[in-house]
Design a protein around this motif. Sequence first.
Motif, short mmCIF file in Angstrom:
data_model
loop_
_atom_site.label_atom_id
_atom_site.label_comp_id
_atom_site.label_asym_id
_atom_site.label_seq_id
_atom_site.Cartn_x
_atom_site.Cartn_y
_atom_site.Cartn_z
N ASP A 186 70.63 74.04 61.68
CA ASP A 186 69.84 73.68 60.50
C ASP A 186 68.63 74.59 60.36
OD1 ASP A 186 71.60 71.72 59.99
OD2 ASP A 186 70.34 70.05 60.69
N LEU A 187 67.95 74.78 61.52
CA LEU A 187 66.76 75.62 61.51
C LEU A 187 67.10 77.06 61.11
CD1 LEU A 187 64.67 74.50 64.61
CD2 LEU A 187 63.98 74.45 62.22
N THR A 188 68.23 77.54 61.66
CA THR A 188 68.66 78.90 61.31
C THR A 188 68.88 79.01 59.82
OG1 THR A 188 69.74 78.95 63.44
CG2 THR A 188 70.29 80.73 61.93
N ARG A 189 69.56 77.97 59.27
CA ARG A 189 69.81 77.98 57.82
C ARG A 189 68.50 78.01 57.04
NH1 ARG A 189 74.40 75.16 58.54
NH2 ARG A 189 73.32 73.17 58.64
N GLN A 190 67.55 77.15 57.51
CA GLN A 190 66.24 77.10 56.83
C GLN A 190 65.56 78.46 56.91
OE1 GLN A 190 63.76 73.94 58.33
NE2 GLN A 190 65.35 72.43 57.97
N LEU A 191 65.65 79.04 58.13
CA LEU A 191 65.00 80.33 58.35
C LEU A 191 65.61 81.40 57.44
CD1 LEU A 191 62.79 81.03 60.36
CD2 LEU A 191 64.53 81.99 61.85
N GLU A 192 66.94 81.34 57.33
CA GLU A 192 67.62 82.30 56.46
C GLU A 192 67.16 82.13 55.02
OE1 GLU A 192 71.73 81.67 57.31
OE2 GLU A 192 71.68 83.00 59.07
N ALA A 193 67.02 80.85 54.62
CA ALA A 193 66.58 80.57 53.26
C ALA A 193 65.17 81.12 53.04
CB ALA A 193 66.62 79.07 52.99
N VAL A 194 64.29 80.88 54.05
CA VAL A 194 62.91 81.36 53.94
C VAL A 194 62.91 82.89 53.86
CG1 VAL A 194 60.73 81.59 55.19
CG2 VAL A 194 61.86 79.38 55.06
N ASN A 195 63.76 83.50 54.69
CA ASN A 195 63.85 84.97 54.69
C ASN A 195 64.29 85.49 53.33
OD1 ASN A 195 62.94 86.28 56.89
ND2 ASN A 195 64.80 86.00 58.08
N LYS A 196 65.28 84.79 52.76
CA LYS A 196 65.77 85.20 51.44
C LYS A 196 64.65 85.10 50.42
CE LYS A 196 70.60 85.34 51.01
NZ LYS A 196 71.29 84.57 52.07
N LEU A 198 61.49 85.26 51.04
CA LEU A 198 60.53 86.32 51.34
C LEU A 198 61.01 87.64 50.76
CD1 LEU A 198 57.91 86.53 53.04
CD2 LEU A 198 59.32 87.48 54.85
N GLU A 199 62.32 87.85 50.89
CA GLU A 199 62.90 89.07 50.36
C GLU A 199 62.73 89.10 48.84
OE1 GLU A 199 67.22 90.60 50.73
OE2 GLU A 199 66.61 89.84 52.69
N ALA A 200 63.02 87.94 48.21
CA ALA A 200 62.88 87.84 46.76
C ALA A 200 61.43 88.08 46.38
CB ALA A 200 63.34 86.47 46.28
N PHE A 201 60.51 87.54 47.21
CA PHE A 201 59.09 87.71 46.94
C PHE A 201 58.70 89.18 47.02
CE2 PHE A 201 54.87 88.25 48.89
CZ PHE A 201 54.08 87.78 47.86
N SER A 202 59.17 89.85 48.07
CA SER A 202 58.77 91.24 48.24
C SER A 202 59.38 92.10 47.14
CB SER A 202 59.11 91.76 49.64
OG SER A 202 60.47 92.09 49.69
N TYR A 203 60.57 91.68 46.69
CA TYR A 203 61.19 92.40 45.59
C TYR A 203 60.35 92.24 44.33
CZ TYR A 203 64.63 94.07 42.27
OH TYR A 203 65.26 94.77 41.28
N SER A 263 58.96 93.40 59.11
CA SER A 263 59.49 92.10 59.55
C SER A 263 60.99 92.04 59.37
CB SER A 263 58.85 90.97 58.75
OG SER A 263 57.46 91.05 58.88
N GLN A 264 61.48 92.63 58.30
CA GLN A 264 62.91 92.51 58.01
C GLN A 264 63.74 93.55 58.74
OE1 GLN A 264 63.60 92.24 53.77
NE2 GLN A 264 61.89 90.85 53.58
N LYS A 265 63.07 94.61 59.20
CA LYS A 265 63.79 95.72 59.82
C LYS A 265 64.29 95.31 61.21
CE LYS A 265 63.05 100.65 60.79
NZ LYS A 265 63.60 100.78 62.13
#
Lengths: 420, 144
Positions: A186-196, A198-203, A263-265
């Motif tokens: 669950d946490l991994t999924r949440q983390l992935e969502a947060v990462n996505k 963040l990615e959308a934010f940086s975009y 962070s993403q690299k």
Amino acid sequence: MTSQSGLTRRLSDADEIVPDSEYVSESELRHGSDQVVRETSRSLHDNDTDAIMQMFTEKEFETSDLLEICGPFLLSDTAYNVMYMSPGIINMIPDTSGAASLPVTSLFHPDDRPILTETLSAQTHDGSIMARLKLKDCSYAWSNITIRQGNKNIHRALYISNTDELYRSYITQKKSIATLEQKAADLTRQLEAVNKELEAFSYSVSHDMRAPIRIINGYAHILETDYCADMGEECRRLFDIILTNTGQMNQMIEAVLGLSRISQKELFITDTDMPALVKAVTDEQLSAVDNSDKINIETGNIISTRCDSVLIKCVWKHLISNALKFTAQEATPHITIGSERKGDKVVYYIKDNGIGFDMQYAEKLFGIFQRLHKRTAYPGQGAGLATVKRIVMKHGGNIWAEAGTGMGATFYFSLPVTDQ
Amino acid sequence: MENHVINIVLIEDNPYEAELAMRSLQSSNLGNSIIHIDDGADALEYLMHDDFIAHGKRHLILLDLNLPRIDGLEILKQMKRDEKRAMTPIIVLTSSKEERDIIESYKLGVNSYIVKPVNFESFVSAMSDLKVYWLLLNQWPPAR
């Protein structure tokens, strides 16, 4: 099951039978078995096992009933080949019905078999041993095996105890592992969502937020050149403020993007020739300053490590350029670079004799857009050390600094020593 | 050599960005025409029209990625897989420095990828360089 093994234990111990909630619940007693308890209790009191045997001979109970309610046990020959297994044990272990011969040891964990073989073959009297019994789901549960010699020394009886309890705790453990795994997933999924996100934010920062800055800059420029040709000094100053700030805003966006990219690299860890890397960065940085002939850079022992050399080069670049920047006002800028092995880490340091800083603000040092000196005196966005920190932390290292106002500063960072 | 008028097609939805780009492109006159389209679907309709590939017409497309209705990458994809339009040079002109946008654009066959400078003077000079390169220096494919 608990009440049955309880009863078995009581019978075999030839002890006094009293209703004991630990073994037999009240309802179970009322449910037909209290008769048995009352009738057998007298005989047991007299420690008369013959009387019990008589009950079986008279078919008051079928032998199969007794076997049914007994706990897990098996009978073997003296070579420890299984001759009989009680229902209690059959229910617990994988199906063995196809096996032509079944050594007792084969029921246990392969690692436990040698010691089991050794103990069993050396067995000249009753005893017990611990081993891991293979369960139906092919997992193993620690069990206590009690061995009894037959009277004629042609059979052995092996009682297996504690497996219930162990099995239960094993199942509970398995369940809690499953729960933990679920939570981790669950946490991994949440983390992935947060990462996505963040990615959308940086975009969005990269793409959408740069546009208005460019538009402000562009229109201010057009206004300045096309419509304010004869503007006064104050008007020009005001335009300059607009243009300078759009430039600064753009640099800040670049800095945020740079950080989020790090962070993403994923790290690309290789053997890195650290002395060569430090020398390359030092030469590069020195060539960009005016007073390079006055600057004394002393490099001590620099230990090589495995790291992402591109990112660590970036760390050195920021640290060395900072050292040059903050010693620029000194008559004889002096910078020392070195390293030291500390346990499973290498600690690198860079020490300068520059303006230093007040240690009470030390925690602000590594935050993004944090400055300890006036922007006008020392230019920069205040993103360098934040970037450095993120790179070092990503490597599993740490970064810190020691300084005093006007007493120079020393920056330390550690990198773990990793094997291939 | 035939002398063709080159038509610059600016596909950009932000009207202010478009105005700044038009201004920059017009500041150096190399005898070209400029047309501005502010929507992805409209742009695709224009590009896919028979007139677009009429004999003797040459176009240089300046394409933003983030567009209403149909995005820039989709336009790029459709242009590059259309046999009659594949040789039309397309330049992505965007604010995005995102790696995936750059990679995706090149994969789809973009001819150049330019990140618009924030500073207007740099932008004007970039647009001027771009015109000099594509309209004067670069050899165009022969007219069909």
